[in-house]
Design a protein around this motif. Sequence first.
Motif, PDB file in Angstrom:
ATOM      1  N   PRO A   5      23.005   3.159  -7.771  1.00  0.00           N
ATOM      2  CA  PRO A   5      22.010   2.371  -7.031  1.00  0.00           C
ATOM      3  C   PRO A   5      20.653   3.070  -6.952  1.00  0.00           C
ATOM      4  O   PRO A   5      20.578   4.306  -7.024  1.00  0.00           O
ATOM      5  CB  PRO A   5      22.618   2.274  -5.629  1.00  0.00           C
ATOM      6  CG  PRO A   5      23.449   3.503  -5.492  1.00  0.00           C
ATOM      7  CD  PRO A   5      24.000   3.775  -6.875  1.00  0.00           C
ATOM      8  N   GLU A   6      19.634   2.244  -6.753  1.00  0.00           N
ATOM      9  CA  GLU A   6      18.297   2.795  -6.519  1.00  0.00           C
ATOM     10  C   GLU A   6      18.320   3.601  -5.210  1.00  0.00           C
ATOM     11  O   GLU A   6      17.898   4.746  -5.160  1.00  0.00           O
ATOM     12  CB  GLU A   6      17.293   1.649  -6.415  1.00  0.00           C
ATOM     13  CG  GLU A   6      15.887   2.134  -6.181  1.00  0.00           C
ATOM     14  CD  GLU A   6      14.940   1.040  -5.697  1.00  0.00           C
ATOM     15  OE1 GLU A   6      15.397  -0.087  -5.395  1.00  0.00           O
ATOM     16  OE2 GLU A   6      13.738   1.311  -5.597  1.00  0.00           O
ATOM     17  N   HIS A   7      18.818   2.972  -4.142  1.00  0.00           N
ATOM     18  CA  HIS A   7      18.962   3.668  -2.856  1.00  0.00           C
ATOM     19  C   HIS A   7      20.430   3.713  -2.495  1.00  0.00           C
ATOM     20  O   HIS A   7      21.112   2.683  -2.576  1.00  0.00           O
ATOM     21  CB  HIS A   7      18.277   2.897  -1.718  1.00  0.00           C
ATOM     22  CG  HIS A   7      16.849   2.579  -1.983  1.00  0.00           C
ATOM     23  ND1 HIS A   7      16.423   1.319  -2.339  1.00  0.00           N
ATOM     24  CD2 HIS A   7      15.741   3.359  -1.933  1.00  0.00           C
ATOM     25  CE1 HIS A   7      15.109   1.338  -2.491  1.00  0.00           C
ATOM     26  NE2 HIS A   7      14.675   2.565  -2.254  1.00  0.00           N
ATOM     27  N   LEU A   8      20.874   4.868  -2.051  1.00  0.00           N
ATOM     28  CA  LEU A   8      22.255   4.982  -1.571  1.00  0.00           C
ATOM     29  C   LEU A   8      22.201   5.438  -0.115  1.00  0.00           C
ATOM     30  O   LEU A   8      21.575   6.456   0.200  1.00  0.00           O
ATOM     31  CB  LEU A   8      23.022   5.999  -2.431  1.00  0.00           C
ATOM     32  CG  LEU A   8      24.398   6.402  -1.921  1.00  0.00           C
ATOM     33  CD1 LEU A   8      25.335   5.192  -1.843  1.00  0.00           C
ATOM     34  CD2 LEU A   8      25.025   7.454  -2.838  1.00  0.00           C
TER      35      LEU A   8
ATOM     36  N   PRO B 123      17.432   5.526   8.338  1.00  0.00           N
ATOM     37  CA  PRO B 123      17.298   4.223   7.671  1.00  0.00           C
ATOM     38  C   PRO B 123      16.542   4.408   6.362  1.00  0.00           C
ATOM     39  O   PRO B 123      15.691   5.306   6.256  1.00  0.00           O
ATOM     40  CB  PRO B 123      16.483   3.384   8.661  1.00  0.00           C
ATOM     41  CG  PRO B 123      15.799   4.364   9.539  1.00  0.00           C
ATOM     42  CD  PRO B 123      16.665   5.597   9.590  1.00  0.00           C
ATOM     43  N   GLU B 124      16.815   3.550   5.411  1.00  0.00           N
ATOM     44  CA  GLU B 124      16.165   3.676   4.101  1.00  0.00           C
ATOM     45  C   GLU B 124      14.655   3.497   4.238  1.00  0.00           C
ATOM     46  O   GLU B 124      13.881   4.067   3.477  1.00  0.00           O
ATOM     47  CB  GLU B 124      16.789   2.634   3.152  1.00  0.00           C
ATOM     48  CG  GLU B 124      16.372   2.749   1.722  1.00  0.00           C
ATOM     49  CD  GLU B 124      15.091   1.996   1.470  1.00  0.00           C
ATOM     50  OE1 GLU B 124      14.367   2.380   0.548  1.00  0.00           O
ATOM     51  OE2 GLU B 124      14.786   1.033   2.227  1.00  0.00           O
ATOM     52  N   SER B 125      14.226   2.736   5.243  1.00  0.00           N
ATOM     53  CA  SER B 125      12.785   2.456   5.333  1.00  0.00           C
ATOM     54  C   SER B 125      11.954   3.702   5.645  1.00  0.00           C
ATOM     55  O   SER B 125      10.762   3.723   5.361  1.00  0.00           O
ATOM     56  CB  SER B 125      12.499   1.329   6.323  1.00  0.00           C
ATOM     57  OG  SER B 125      13.220   1.514   7.492  1.00  0.00           O
TER      58      SER B 125
ATOM     59  N   PRO C  98       0.826  -1.214   0.000  1.00  0.00           N
ATOM     60  CA  PRO C  98       0.000   0.000   0.000  1.00  0.00           C
ATOM     61  C   PRO C  98       0.855   1.257   0.000  1.00  0.00           C
ATOM     62  O   PRO C  98       0.429   2.312  -0.477  1.00  0.00           O
ATOM     63  CB  PRO C  98      -0.814  -0.096   1.294  1.00  0.00           C
ATOM     64  CG  PRO C  98      -0.274  -1.234   2.059  1.00  0.00           C
ATOM     65  CD  PRO C  98       0.561  -2.066   1.163  1.00  0.00           C
ATOM     66  N   SER C  99       2.107   1.148   0.497  1.00  0.00           N
ATOM     67  CA  SER C  99       2.981   2.335   0.487  1.00  0.00           C
ATOM     68  C   SER C  99       3.230   2.782  -0.953  1.00  0.00           C
ATOM     69  O   SER C  99       3.354   3.972  -1.228  1.00  0.00           O
ATOM     70  CB  SER C  99       4.306   2.026   1.190  1.00  0.00           C
ATOM     71  OG  SER C  99       4.926   0.908   0.605  1.00  0.00           O
ATOM     72  N   THR C 100       3.276   1.822  -1.887  1.00  0.00           N
ATOM     73  CA  THR C 100       3.479   2.209  -3.285  1.00  0.00           C
ATOM     74  C   THR C 100       2.227   2.910  -3.818  1.00  0.00           C
ATOM     75  O   THR C 100       2.323   3.830  -4.640  1.00  0.00           O
ATOM     76  CB  THR C 100       3.849   0.974  -4.134  1.00  0.00           C
ATOM     77  OG1 THR C 100       4.969   0.344  -3.526  1.00  0.00           O
ATOM     78  CG2 THR C 100       4.203   1.354  -5.552  1.00  0.00           C
TER      79      THR C 100
ATOM     80  N   GLY D 125      12.203   6.365   4.055  1.00  0.00           N
ATOM     81  CA  GLY D 125      11.857   6.832   2.707  1.00  0.00           C
ATOM     82  C   GLY D 125      10.850   5.907   2.046  1.00  0.00           C
ATOM     83  O   GLY D 125      10.059   6.336   1.204  1.00  0.00           O
ATOM     84  N   ASP D 126      10.881   4.646   2.417  1.00  0.00           N
ATOM     85  CA  ASP D 126       9.926   3.699   1.835  1.00  0.00           C
ATOM     86  C   ASP D 126       8.492   4.047   2.210  1.00  0.00           C
ATOM     87  O   ASP D 126       7.565   3.758   1.469  1.00  0.00           O
ATOM     88  CB  ASP D 126      10.222   2.279   2.326  1.00  0.00           C
ATOM     89  CG  ASP D 126      11.373   1.642   1.575  1.00  0.00           C
ATOM     90  OD1 ASP D 126      11.657   2.109   0.460  1.00  0.00           O
ATOM     91  OD2 ASP D 126      11.985   0.700   2.104  1.00  0.00           O
ATOM     92  N   TYR D 127       8.330   4.612   3.409  1.00  0.00           N
ATOM     93  CA  TYR D 127       6.963   4.796   3.905  1.00  0.00           C
ATOM     94  C   TYR D 127       6.535   6.235   4.166  1.00  0.00           C
ATOM     95  O   TYR D 127       5.523   6.677   3.662  1.00  0.00           O
ATOM     96  CB  TYR D 127       6.775   4.007   5.213  1.00  0.00           C
ATOM     97  CG  TYR D 127       6.910   2.536   5.017  1.00  0.00           C
ATOM     98  CD1 TYR D 127       5.904   1.814   4.384  1.00  0.00           C
ATOM     99  CD2 TYR D 127       8.048   1.861   5.444  1.00  0.00           C
ATOM    100  CE1 TYR D 127       6.027   0.446   4.182  1.00  0.00           C
ATOM    101  CE2 TYR D 127       8.178   0.505   5.247  1.00  0.00           C
ATOM    102  CZ  TYR D 127       7.169  -0.205   4.617  1.00  0.00           C
ATOM    103  OH  TYR D 127       7.283  -1.547   4.402  1.00  0.00           O
TER     104      TYR D 127
HETATM  105  N1  HSO Z   1      12.004  -0.307  -0.957  1.00  0.00           N
HETATM  106  C1  HSO Z   1      11.026  -0.335  -2.015  1.00  0.00           C
HETATM  107  C2  HSO Z   1      11.555   0.434  -3.196  1.00  0.00           C
HETATM  108  O1  HSO Z   1      12.510  -0.261  -3.872  1.00  0.00           O
HETATM  109  C3  HSO Z   1       9.708   0.224  -1.632  1.00  0.00           C
HETATM  110  C4  HSO Z   1       9.011  -0.378  -0.482  1.00  0.00           C
HETATM  111  C5  HSO Z   1       7.705  -0.613  -0.343  1.00  0.00           C
HETATM  112  N2  HSO Z   1       7.512  -1.153   0.898  1.00  0.00           N
HETATM  113  C6  HSO Z   1       8.650  -1.219   1.469  1.00  0.00           C
HETATM  114  N3  HSO Z   1       9.584  -0.772   0.633  1.00  0.00           N
END
Ligand code: HSO
Length: 912
Positions: free
Chosen positions: A797-800, A827-829, A604-606, A831-833
């Motif tokens: 990279p996609e995420h750095l 943390p990268e997460s 759902p985050s997407t 940005g994920d959410y």
């Molecule tokens: N890291 C993913 C982007 O490559 C996005 C995502 C959705 N839920 C958790 N992570």
Amino acid sequence: MAPHSTPSEHLPPFLAAIDLSKYSSAARILAVKELAYTGGLFSVVTEQTIDTALQLLKDTVGRFALYIDCSALQSIQDVVDILDAGAAKVFVSSEQVAQVQQVPNVDASRVVYFPTIGADEAERQFQGKGYGLYLHDLADVGVVAGLLDAMGRERPTVYARKSEVSEEEAVVLRRQDAVPVIAAGRLTTTAEASKCGVRVASLLLAPVVSDRPDGLFTTLVTDERGVALGLVYSNEESVAESLRSGRGVYWSRKRGLWRKGDTSGDWQELVRIETDCDNDCLRFIVRQQGKGFCHLSTASCFGDYRGLSKLSKTLQNRKRSAPEGSYTKRLFNDSKMLNAKIMEEAQELCEAVSKEEIAAEAADVLYFTLTKAIAAGVSLEDIERNLDGKSVKVKRRKGDAKGVFAEKFGVNGTNEANGSTNGNVVPITGTAANTNGGLSKEEVREAESRPKGTNDNAGLNAEGRIAMRRIDTMTASSSTIHEALQRPSQRSTEKIMAIVRPIIKEVREGGDKALLSYTHKFEKATSLTSPVLKAPFPESMMQLPRETIEAIDISFENIRKFHAAQAENKTLEVETMPGVVCSRFSRPIERVGLYVPGGTAVLPSTALMLGVPAMVAGCKTIVMASPPRADGRLTPEVVYVAHKVGAESIVLAGGAQAVAAMAYGTESIPKVDKILGPGNQFVTAAKMLVSNDTTAQVSIDMPAGPSEVLVIADKSANPAFVASDLLSQAEHGTDSQVVCITVDLSEAQIKAIEDELHSQAMALPRVDMVRGAISHSVLLSTTTLSHALELSNAYAPEHLILQTASPLAVRDMVTNAGSVFCGHWTPESVGDYSAGVNHSLPTYGYAKQYSGVNLGSFTKHITSSHLTEQGLRNVGGAVMVLAAVEQLEAHRRAVEIRLGWLNGEGKGREQV
Ligand SMILES: N[C@H](CO)Cc1c[nH]c[nH+]1
Ligand SMILES: NC(=O)c1ccc[n+]([C@@H]2O[C@H](COP(=O)([O-])OP(=O)(O)OC[C@H]3O[C@@H](n4cnc5c(N)ncnc54)[C@H](O)[C@@H]3O)[C@@H](O)[C@H]2O)c1
């Protein structure tokens, strides 16, 4: 009954029919004596159980002979995969048999014909082909004898199945040299006859005849490699007792029933019992325990082990208790040293010329190789089983040398011609065989991001720990580093395209019906009758816990703020010359299709990352697409987000079919102008294909495939944080890739990251997914920050993630990356959410030319020009000269005619 000529192959005494849902691993089969000791198993495979079958074949190859009834499979490629994975034989229907014939390298003796059409036609298909014959659902076992007689000497091997077959009937079949197929549950190792069971011993001994006056059966005892341990005798009683107890039990001519090892302690674990080619001798294959088989305490009655068997036993003993200071112990404890020795000896073997040198160097290679294997718990028998498995492969590999070795020896190795850099598989041609695009089942599994099986040691090092490959960039060649940084998913792009193309075509031509049928197939949502859900979405589909709603709302607001700030509200205006005004303004793309992945995890985050900017940009029609669950429903979080962003509909489909539906439109789904959103390799390939079709008139955001992350860690980095960030992307899918670049870290500091990675990964619920990603991930050690950045910028990279002392200063050195996360507390997460940045980002290294999703992804720019009379006078001359250079007279005149008017040369000037 007339004797039948014996088929010229060695057959199992019977096939135990197993259900794949119950017997899915070698361990489960070995736990059932009735199945374990005679070696022949039979199973029906369906579309639903094919992966279990492939896994089971991998697990049991060389240990059991698996006969697989493939008649229910649709794709012949699946049948080929089953053969390739090591099935002893495949049973194919009349419909499949013609297709199998067209597959190169399929040995007819591995095919059993299962007639599913009328007798005459079936006979034509079957005669003289060398296949076995499967007689299914027999009413009477007597039929077999008649049939075999009619076929005469050229008769095939017959496999016969009768439900509820009795022991008597099974024995009749066996004596006719037919192989009875018997439900596993009916088999028994008890000695006493009973009405409801079929005794394994009876079937095994049914055709055996003693050539001795005392009626005993001559019995050869061997180890698993086939090395003879000694000669003994058996009778029905001892064989039955051996099967019952799982031990080597024989008949002593002096003492009667002889349980080997009862007095000496040197007992034997039973592996299998076989009969010889003319049924007058038995072979017991055993695992000898204690000192050995012979009463003289040697391994066998013919003396001690030699050669590889001897080496293997010695190494196993050393592993249990090696004398302090022994060389082998040192090798067991020092994997780097062992690897170095293997490389060194392999090199020496390559350089050896004389027979003596080659023998000596090959022996050294075998010694170090076996040491590595035994250190990892792999036995010589395991290696031989693996060799046997490879020997029955159908798909021939070109076997070109690869990478640095190809380079070093000057041989062609990249194999680019067939679009594969890792498989070297020669594709099957000419039939419907290529429905998997030439991908092996394992490659398809990886593209589908399916977790690795527990028996698959992907991502594990020799010590069984989850570990990334480690490369010291100071000593490794640039081609080694380059090869390690190849994205796994890029290796099979063409093959994925070949799978996706026909799906797109079908949906384009077949609309809703085709779309639904793919959803039934891939999502198993067979109850679904409509492929779309139209707004307003019912409340009942968005029932969520309060804290989930709050979390979505917080994230929604942060994403909205960050994307709203990107808006270009004002028209850009520049007066390039007096009276010449150029402007640029943006407009939302009217109809957008947002793909929200949902294969291995619901995202759902997407939906937020795509829906919120589409809403902020003001797109008129927002269509979302996401694969439904098997019950046909969508995850309520996705529906809630779709509702919040004002989506007009949700397409209940995933993969290439959802992309095609949005690109071309269907009866119920509106065609869109742009498709955005990440997805697996099938989704990404489909997006690229539709955007290349000019008739589709659709664009895409970017190739955003399997997730990836690159972490740069210097001495200030916390190993636990580094590992957690690597794992957060590794858990996305088996085709994800994570890279760690260390800067000037000591061995102990690198080890601390590796230890954290292993222990944190082991605790994750998706550990089997993580192992897949880790198997193609890498840790690169560097000594300077600038070298680390150079590698990272080249990888794009996609995420750095910058876990360095001055992350913002390092950020200034970044030239290629999708999104950068700065410092230890980012943390990268986040940005994920929820932070507000977008998580839909370019992968595969496309960060070199694409931005991640942003507000601009949902808008287009329109430019405008506005000239005054003076403006045209100022710029007109230049235009006319250039138009003349290009010999485009109408262009030139469009200015000239106006300038003429301005100069009073035209008529009706007042009308302008
Ligand atoms: N890291 C993913 C982007 O490559 C996005 C995502 C959705 N839920 C958790 N992570
Ligand atoms: N780059 C980014 O910004 C980003 C963001 C989020 C997620 N991701 C990635 O998105 C991906 C999501 O993948 P997913 O698989 O979970 O979901 P998905 O929705 O992308 O794919 C599922 C669909 O794949 C199709 N499919 C599965 N097996 C197939 C086969 N054998 N042949 C043809 N089609 C087949 C089916 O139609 C299924 O609906 C992951 O790789 C994740 O890393 C990337």
